[in-house]
Every structure is written in structure tokens, then in C-alpha cells.
Design a protein around this motif. Structure first.
Motif, mmCIF file in Angstrom:
data_model
loop_
_atom_site.group_PDB
_atom_site.id
_atom_site.type_symbol
_atom_site.label_atom_id
_atom_site.label_comp_id
_atom_site.label_asym_id
_atom_site.label_seq_id
_atom_site.Cartn_x
_atom_site.Cartn_y
_atom_site.Cartn_z
ATOM 1 N N TYR A 37 0.865 -1.170 0.000
ATOM 2 C CA TYR A 37 0.000 0.000 0.000
ATOM 3 C C TYR A 37 0.900 1.218 0.000
ATOM 4 C CZ TYR A 37 -3.933 -3.012 1.317
ATOM 5 O OH TYR A 37 -4.916 -3.975 1.337
ATOM 6 N N GLN A 39 0.891 5.726 0.784
ATOM 7 C CA GLN A 39 0.194 6.930 1.234
ATOM 8 C C GLN A 39 1.023 8.139 0.869
ATOM 9 O OE1 GLN A 39 -0.885 7.026 5.394
ATOM 10 N NE2 GLN A 39 -2.500 8.514 4.984
ATOM 11 N N LYS A 43 -3.105 12.479 1.289
ATOM 12 C CA LYS A 43 -4.006 11.512 0.664
ATOM 13 C C LYS A 43 -4.207 10.298 1.554
ATOM 14 C CE LYS A 43 -3.041 12.765 -4.137
ATOM 15 N NZ LYS A 43 -2.704 12.245 -5.481
ATOM 16 N N GLN A 44 -5.243 9.550 1.253
ATOM 17 C CA GLN A 44 -5.499 8.328 1.996
ATOM 18 C C GLN A 44 -4.583 7.207 1.515
ATOM 19 O OE1 GLN A 44 -9.736 7.485 1.630
ATOM 20 N NE2 GLN A 44 -10.099 8.453 3.606
ATOM 21 N N ARG A 45 -4.378 6.262 2.401
ATOM 22 C CA ARG A 45 -3.594 5.098 2.026
ATOM 23 C C ARG A 45 -4.360 4.302 0.970
ATOM 24 N NH1 ARG A 45 -1.153 1.356 6.739
ATOM 25 N NH2 ARG A 45 -0.791 3.478 7.506
ATOM 26 N N GLU A 46 -3.633 3.813 -0.040
ATOM 27 C CA GLU A 46 -4.283 3.073 -1.117
ATOM 28 C C GLU A 46 -3.523 1.790 -1.427
ATOM 29 O OE1 GLU A 46 -4.248 5.238 -4.802
ATOM 30 O OE2 GLU A 46 -2.073 5.474 -4.819
ATOM 31 N N GLU A 103 -8.859 -6.454 4.249
ATOM 32 C CA GLU A 103 -8.019 -5.496 4.961
ATOM 33 C C GLU A 103 -6.873 -6.235 5.665
ATOM 34 O OE1 GLU A 103 -9.043 -2.365 3.455
ATOM 35 O OE2 GLU A 103 -7.946 -2.001 5.320
ATOM 36 N N TRP A 107 1.073 -4.767 9.358
ATOM 37 C CA TRP A 107 1.682 -3.709 8.550
ATOM 38 C C TRP A 107 3.172 -3.604 8.849
ATOM 39 C CZ3 TRP A 107 -1.116 -1.113 4.936
ATOM 40 C CH2 TRP A 107 -2.514 -1.163 5.035
#
Length: 117
Positions: A37, A39, A43-46, A103, A107
Motif C-alpha cells: 500500500y 500513502q 491523501k489516503q492510504r491506497e 483489509e 503492517w
């Protein structure tokens, strides 16, 4: 618990390449999907890309054809080969692990990738 240790982030010029690595340790039997992912500031994490233990892959549309995710199950490591980098790829990249295509449960610490023009 699963620990994820990333490496490979750097500063690179637009058009260049980088490879990120993520080594997993701990209770790795509990996960079967690993991915990346990112970020960017403000901005949002993608999701960038992810891969199952059966080598099924998914990619964000913005990176398809430029980035390749792969994994070495013997080393419990996942890679992200990034080619033709663009300035908009600048972000903190996070390795993630999940029990399926959902999800993430775990992490990594994040790795800065900066693409200059």
C-alpha cells in the motif's frame, strides 16, 4: 503475530526503477496474502498491489503495466518491482499481510519512495 521488515525505498528520477522488499517472520502460517500500500502526503492510504500464496495478483489501475509484485515463499519475502516511475508515485510504501483478500492484519513500518522530476 507477524513481523514485516521492508527495504528498498530511495530517491529516484522520473522514469527510473526501484525494487522494494518485505520479509515476513513470526506466525506466517496465518497469512496467505501479502501486498503493498502507499500513502502520499495529504491523501489516503491506497492499495498498490497484492499477491496470494497461490500467486494470484491484483494491481491498482495507476500502476498496472509498470509495477510487478512477486513473492519467494521459501524466503517469506514479497517484492515490488517499480519501473517507469512517475512523480505521482512519491509516497510512503507499506508492506502488508492478510488472511485473504481483505483489509490487512499486519503492517510494515513504511518506506519512503521519492520520485523527482
Amino acid at each position: 503475530q507477524v513481523q514485516l521488515v521492508e527495504s528498498g525505498g530511495d530517491l529516484v528520477q522520473a522514469g527510473g526503477s526501484l525494487r522494494l522488499s518485505c520479509a515476513a517472520s513470526g506466525s506466517i502460517f496465518s497469512i496467505n496474502v501479502m501486498g503493498w500500500y502507499r500513502q502520499a502526503p495529504g491523501k489516503q492510504r491506497e492499495l498498490v498491489a497484492r499477491i496470494s500464496s497461490g500467486v494470484i495478483t491484483t494491481y491498482a489501475g495507476s500502476v498496472k503495466g509498470r509495477f510487478t509484485i512477486s513473492r519467494d515463499n521459501a524466503k517469506n519475502t514479497v517484492y515490488l518491482q517499480m519501473n517507469s516511475l512517475k512523480t505521482e508515485d512519491t509516497a510512503v510504501y507499506y508492506c502488508a499481510a492478510a488472511r485473504g483478500f481483505k483489509e490487512p492484519n499486519y503492517w510494515g513500518q513504511g518506506n519512503q519512495v521519492t520520485v523527482s522530476s
